[in-house]
Scaffold this motif. Sequence first.
Motif, PDB file in Angstrom:
ATOM      1  N   VAL A 132      57.237  41.517  37.501  1.00 13.77           N
ATOM      2  CA  VAL A 132      58.445  42.267  37.174  1.00 13.77           C
ATOM      3  C   VAL A 132      59.656  41.372  37.401  1.00 13.77           C
ATOM      4  O   VAL A 132      59.746  40.689  38.433  1.00 13.77           O
ATOM      5  CB  VAL A 132      58.584  43.523  38.064  1.00 13.77           C
ATOM      6  N   VAL A 133      60.571  41.371  36.443  1.00 10.99           N
ATOM      7  CA  VAL A 133      61.877  40.737  36.603  1.00 10.99           C
ATOM      8  C   VAL A 133      62.918  41.849  36.551  1.00 10.99           C
ATOM      9  O   VAL A 133      63.101  42.489  35.509  1.00 10.99           O
ATOM     10  CB  VAL A 133      62.149  39.698  35.494  1.00 10.99           C
ATOM     11  N   ALA A 134      63.575  42.098  37.675  1.00 10.69           N
ATOM     12  CA  ALA A 134      64.550  43.192  37.779  1.00 10.69           C
ATOM     13  C   ALA A 134      65.938  42.603  37.995  1.00 10.69           C
ATOM     14  O   ALA A 134      66.226  42.061  39.063  1.00 10.69           O
ATOM     15  CB  ALA A 134      64.175  44.127  38.926  1.00 10.69           C
ATOM     16  N   LEU A 135      66.793  42.690  36.987  1.00 13.36           N
ATOM     17  CA  LEU A 135      68.134  42.118  37.039  1.00 13.36           C
ATOM     18  C   LEU A 135      69.155  43.226  37.296  1.00 13.36           C
ATOM     19  O   LEU A 135      69.224  44.195  36.544  1.00 13.36           O
ATOM     20  CB  LEU A 135      68.455  41.398  35.723  1.00 13.36           C
ATOM     21  N   ALA A 136      69.917  43.082  38.374  1.00 15.18           N
ATOM     22  CA  ALA A 136      70.924  44.069  38.766  1.00 15.18           C
ATOM     23  C   ALA A 136      70.368  45.482  38.705  1.00 15.18           C
ATOM     24  O   ALA A 136      70.920  46.354  38.028  1.00 15.18           O
ATOM     25  CB  ALA A 136      72.169  43.941  37.889  1.00 15.18           C
ATOM     26  N   PRO A 137      69.246  45.740  39.383  1.00 14.74           N
ATOM     27  CA  PRO A 137      68.602  47.046  39.225  1.00 14.74           C
ATOM     28  C   PRO A 137      69.457  48.191  39.741  1.00 14.74           C
ATOM     29  O   PRO A 137      70.036  48.117  40.833  1.00 14.74           O
ATOM     30  CB  PRO A 137      67.323  46.907  40.059  1.00 14.74           C
ATOM     31  N   TRP A 138      69.543  49.245  38.930  1.00 13.13           N
ATOM     32  CA  TRP A 138      70.183  50.473  39.380  1.00 13.13           C
ATOM     33  C   TRP A 138      69.174  51.238  40.213  1.00 13.13           C
ATOM     34  O   TRP A 138      68.140  51.676  39.715  1.00 13.13           O
ATOM     35  CB  TRP A 138      70.638  51.313  38.185  1.00 13.13           C
ATOM     36  N   LEU A 139      69.466  51.382  41.495  1.00 20.24           N
ATOM     37  CA  LEU A 139      68.578  52.081  42.409  1.00 20.24           C
ATOM     38  C   LEU A 139      69.378  53.146  43.154  1.00 20.24           C
ATOM     39  O   LEU A 139      70.552  52.936  43.455  1.00 20.24           O
ATOM     40  CB  LEU A 139      67.942  51.106  43.404  1.00 20.24           C
ATOM     41  N   PRO A 140      68.767  54.261  43.466  1.00 25.13           N
ATOM     42  CA  PRO A 140      69.498  55.325  44.142  1.00 25.13           C
ATOM     43  C   PRO A 140      69.683  55.033  45.625  1.00 25.13           C
ATOM     44  O   PRO A 140      69.038  54.142  46.182  1.00 25.13           O
ATOM     45  CB  PRO A 140      68.581  56.537  43.946  1.00 25.13           C
ATOM     46  N   GLU A 141      70.566  55.783  46.241  1.00 26.67           N
ATOM     47  CA  GLU A 141      70.691  55.706  47.690  1.00 26.67           C
ATOM     48  C   GLU A 141      69.350  56.079  48.317  1.00 26.67           C
ATOM     49  O   GLU A 141      68.646  56.955  47.820  1.00 26.67           O
ATOM     50  CB  GLU A 141      71.765  56.678  48.186  1.00 26.67           C
ATOM     51  N   PRO A 142      68.953  55.378  49.393  1.00 24.63           N
ATOM     52  CA  PRO A 142      67.655  55.669  50.014  1.00 24.63           C
ATOM     53  C   PRO A 142      67.540  57.135  50.422  1.00 24.63           C
ATOM     54  O   PRO A 142      68.458  57.702  51.000  1.00 24.63           O
ATOM     55  CB  PRO A 142      67.640  54.746  51.240  1.00 24.63           C
ATOM     56  N   ASP A 143      66.413  57.730  50.099  1.00 26.83           N
ATOM     57  CA  ASP A 143      66.136  59.112  50.451  1.00 26.83           C
ATOM     58  C   ASP A 143      64.965  59.117  51.427  1.00 26.83           C
ATOM     59  O   ASP A 143      63.843  58.730  51.073  1.00 26.83           O
ATOM     60  CB  ASP A 143      65.783  59.908  49.187  1.00 26.83           C
ATOM     61  N   ALA A 144      65.226  59.539  52.646  1.00 27.64           N
ATOM     62  CA  ALA A 144      64.183  59.504  53.672  1.00 27.64           C
ATOM     63  C   ALA A 144      63.000  60.396  53.307  1.00 27.64           C
ATOM     64  O   ALA A 144      61.863  60.126  53.689  1.00 27.64           O
ATOM     65  CB  ALA A 144      64.762  59.925  55.020  1.00 27.64           C
ATOM     66  N   LEU A 145      63.255  61.488  52.562  1.00 27.74           N
ATOM     67  CA  LEU A 145      62.195  62.413  52.209  1.00 27.74           C
ATOM     68  C   LEU A 145      61.381  61.918  51.026  1.00 27.74           C
ATOM     69  O   LEU A 145      60.171  62.112  50.963  1.00 27.74           O
ATOM     70  CB  LEU A 145      62.786  63.795  51.901  1.00 27.74           C
ATOM     71  N   GLU A 146      62.048  61.290  50.062  1.00 24.88           N
ATOM     72  CA  GLU A 146      61.354  60.810  48.865  1.00 24.88           C
ATOM     73  C   GLU A 146      61.943  59.467  48.422  1.00 24.88           C
ATOM     74  O   GLU A 146      62.670  59.390  47.434  1.00 24.88           O
ATOM     75  CB  GLU A 146      61.458  61.845  47.739  1.00 24.88           C
ATOM     76  N   PRO A 147      61.628  58.399  49.162  1.00 25.52           N
ATOM     77  CA  PRO A 147      62.203  57.091  48.823  1.00 25.52           C
ATOM     78  C   PRO A 147      61.612  56.546  47.523  1.00 25.52           C
ATOM     79  O   PRO A 147      60.540  56.969  47.078  1.00 25.52           O
ATOM     80  CB  PRO A 147      61.788  56.221  50.010  1.00 25.52           C
ATOM     81  N   ARG A 168      79.304  48.155  39.630  1.00 26.32           N
ATOM     82  CA  ARG A 168      78.655  49.332  39.046  1.00 26.32           C
ATOM     83  C   ARG A 168      77.447  49.770  39.871  1.00 26.32           C
ATOM     84  O   ARG A 168      77.163  50.964  39.980  1.00 26.32           O
ATOM     85  CB  ARG A 168      78.204  49.017  37.613  1.00 26.32           C
ATOM     86  N   VAL A 169      76.722  48.803  40.413  1.00 25.63           N
ATOM     87  CA  VAL A 169      75.522  49.089  41.204  1.00 25.63           C
ATOM     88  C   VAL A 169      75.620  48.309  42.506  1.00 25.63           C
ATOM     89  O   VAL A 169      75.769  47.089  42.488  1.00 25.63           O
ATOM     90  CB  VAL A 169      74.240  48.679  40.438  1.00 25.63           C
ATOM     91  N   THR A 195      79.441  35.788  43.478  1.00 26.42           N
ATOM     92  CA  THR A 195      80.700  36.039  42.752  1.00 26.42           C
ATOM     93  C   THR A 195      80.481  36.630  41.365  1.00 26.42           C
ATOM     94  O   THR A 195      81.434  36.783  40.608  1.00 26.42           O
ATOM     95  CB  THR A 195      81.568  34.770  42.620  1.00 26.42           C
ATOM     96  N   ASP A 196      79.250  36.975  41.003  1.00 27.65           N
ATOM     97  CA  ASP A 196      79.008  37.511  39.670  1.00 27.65           C
ATOM     98  C   ASP A 196      78.931  39.034  39.698  1.00 27.65           C
ATOM     99  O   ASP A 196      78.672  39.646  40.735  1.00 27.65           O
ATOM    100  CB  ASP A 196      77.711  36.949  39.089  1.00 27.65           C
ATOM    101  N   GLY A 197      79.172  39.629  38.517  1.00 26.61           N
ATOM    102  CA  GLY A 197      79.198  41.079  38.398  1.00 26.61           C
ATOM    103  C   GLY A 197      77.897  41.647  37.886  1.00 26.61           C
ATOM    104  O   GLY A 197      76.847  40.988  37.904  1.00 26.61           O
ATOM    105  N   HIS A 198      77.967  42.878  37.369  1.00 23.47           N
ATOM    106  CA  HIS A 198      76.767  43.597  36.962  1.00 23.47           C
ATOM    107  C   HIS A 198      76.031  42.880  35.830  1.00 23.47           C
ATOM    108  O   HIS A 198      74.801  42.796  35.832  1.00 23.47           O
ATOM    109  CB  HIS A 198      77.141  45.017  36.528  1.00 23.47           C
TER     110      HIS A 198
END
Length: 254
Positions: A132-147, A168-169, A195-198
């Motif tokens: 997997v190559v994941a570039l600037a992945p949009w990930l949610p805030e950690p959820d202790a109940l359902e990470p 943005r992320v 120094t780079d953006g999204h």
Amino acid sequence: MAQQALPERGARLGRPMGAAASRRTVHGVVLLLPGGDPDGGTRRPTRMSPAPVLPLARRLVRAGQEEGLAAHVVHYRCRGWNGPDAAAAADAEWATQEVVRRYGDVPVCLAGHGMGARAALRAAGHPAVASVVALAPWLPEPDALEPEPVKHLVGRQVLIAHGTNDERVDPELSYRFAERAKKVNRDVCRFEVHTDGHGMHQHRSEVQALAIDFLLGSLFATGYSRPVADALAAPPPLGLRMPLAAGFGSTLRR
């Protein structure tokens, strides 16, 4: 007279690039997963949605032409992730299965940006996925109940790259994800693009060179450059906060 609803259109693969386009034997496939909206509803993606991942797709197939690399951009059914539906991840899983149907038992790399990077990480449990190559992945805030799940990444090689100035992320979220993933799978590394953006436009050539090196090594066992090998071997946080600076691409190019 009431308008009839348009029938839902399924996901599809974009036109073949690389070995498949030139009718040569395909020995590996990379699926490009574009970004999208967290809550795009059932609206169809625009025609320009795949555009940001096309330059990377072209560079990857050029670099992998001798190895028999093919590439497809995945066209989603709808524009958004859409909460529990995880629509983009479901489309990535379908696309991987379609690759198996078309090309047989070949290794697959899922490469995505933004929402597409999250889809790539989520869909990596398919048996055909090698990396997997994941570039600037949009990930949610950690959820202790359902990470966000990570156990399905065992046996896959995972590269995450994220700009430190991404507005943005939050790049810290991809670090936390990588930290959790590294605990169950040592073959996880993460590079910080300073120094780079999204969109990581400032260091685009370096990011693309990094993706090329990682893809060829993970799909075709050609070996990794030293920076990638060191990042994979290093324990956290060293293997998760590796810097990617200007000029780094020259070290990675083959």
